[in-house]
Design an enzyme around this catalytic site. Structure first.
Site, mmCIF file in Angstrom:
data_model
loop_
_atom_site.group_PDB
_atom_site.id
_atom_site.type_symbol
_atom_site.label_atom_id
_atom_site.label_comp_id
_atom_site.label_asym_id
_atom_site.label_seq_id
_atom_site.Cartn_x
_atom_site.Cartn_y
_atom_site.Cartn_z
ATOM 1 N N SER A 135 0.844 -1.191 0.000
ATOM 2 C CA SER A 135 0.000 0.000 0.000
ATOM 3 C C SER A 135 0.875 1.235 0.000
ATOM 4 O O SER A 135 1.980 1.230 0.560
ATOM 5 C CB SER A 135 -0.895 0.024 1.247
ATOM 6 O OG SER A 135 -1.599 1.248 1.348
ATOM 7 N N TYR A 174 -2.496 0.266 10.568
ATOM 8 C CA TYR A 174 -2.581 -0.390 9.262
ATOM 9 C C TYR A 174 -1.376 -0.025 8.402
ATOM 10 O O TYR A 174 -0.727 -0.896 7.809
ATOM 11 C CB TYR A 174 -3.872 0.012 8.544
ATOM 12 C CG TYR A 174 -3.912 -0.405 7.093
ATOM 13 C CD1 TYR A 174 -4.243 -1.704 6.752
ATOM 14 C CD2 TYR A 174 -3.597 0.494 6.072
ATOM 15 C CE1 TYR A 174 -4.260 -2.107 5.415
ATOM 16 C CE2 TYR A 174 -3.619 0.104 4.746
ATOM 17 C CZ TYR A 174 -3.944 -1.196 4.427
ATOM 18 O OH TYR A 174 -3.940 -1.590 3.109
#
Length: 209
Positions: A135, A147
């Site tokens: 990501s 995250y």
């Protein structure tokens, strides 16, 4: 000769789109996720070149069993896509939920490691390819994001794994998208990337010599 790809998180979003794109490109696919109903429906849609393999990405036993079944059905394994990932309902460290953190570590970090552990012996035989969904959150600092920190791990580990696989002719590719409009989010993200964008990137990476 058709090649075989094992995909985690295959029941929805990037995983399901990647399975469709891979089959369209001539690959056979092993579909791994917890949602058995969705997996079987997707496998039925894709035809005999797809195999539903229900299981929990955080279970070493489930992952090894699924990879073994995929190899048995299709005669080998040429690539694996560690795509499964989850986020947190409550952001931040002080205000975050430790149960969310545990699940993110189990899926985003531990699950990806287990996919590699299960798949690498077969990929060594085929001099194959390991692909990981990272990501953009793993490339920059985001206030309080646990995250994002899991994706920092994925980014660093992918580079280290690439060097490890290079010793026997294997390859490791990290896909690091920005926001993607998937069920990962509670609300639609119409201006974001689509799962099909990531599926296209995956098939492109797999097709490189």
């Amino acid at each position: 000769m058709a090649r075989t790809l094992f995909i985690t998180g295959a029941s929805t979003g990037i995983g399901a789109a990647s399975a469709r794109a891979a089959v369209a490109a001539g690959w056979r696919v092993g579909l791994f996720a917890r949602s058995a109903d969705r997996l079987h429906a997707l496998a039925e849609e894709l035809g005999e070149g797809a195999l539903a393999l229900p299981g929990d990405v955080a279970s070493e036993q489930d992952q090894h069993r699924a990879v073994a079944a995929c190899r048995e059905r299709f005669g080998g394994l040429d690539a694996a896509f560690a795509n499964a990932g989850v986020g947190a309902a409550r952001p931040g460290t002080e205000g975050g939920d430790p149960a969310d953190w545990r699940r993110m570590l189990d899926v985003n970090v531990w699950g990806a490691l287990l996919t590699a552990k299960a798949a690498l012996p077969a990929l060594r035989e085929s001099r194959g390819h390991f692909v990981i969904t990272g990501s953009n959150a793993g490339r920059r600092h985001i206030k309080g994001s646990i995250y994002g920190a899991t994706k920092w791990f994925v980014r660093g580990w992918a580079g280290n794994l690439a060097l490890e696989m290079e010793e026997w002719g294997g390859r490791c590719t990290l896909l690091s998208p920005g926001m993607v409009d998937t069920p990962f989010f509670d609300d639609p993200k119409p201006d974001a990337l689509t799962p099909e964008d990531l599926a296209e990137a995956l098939v492109f990476a797999l097709s490189r010599p």
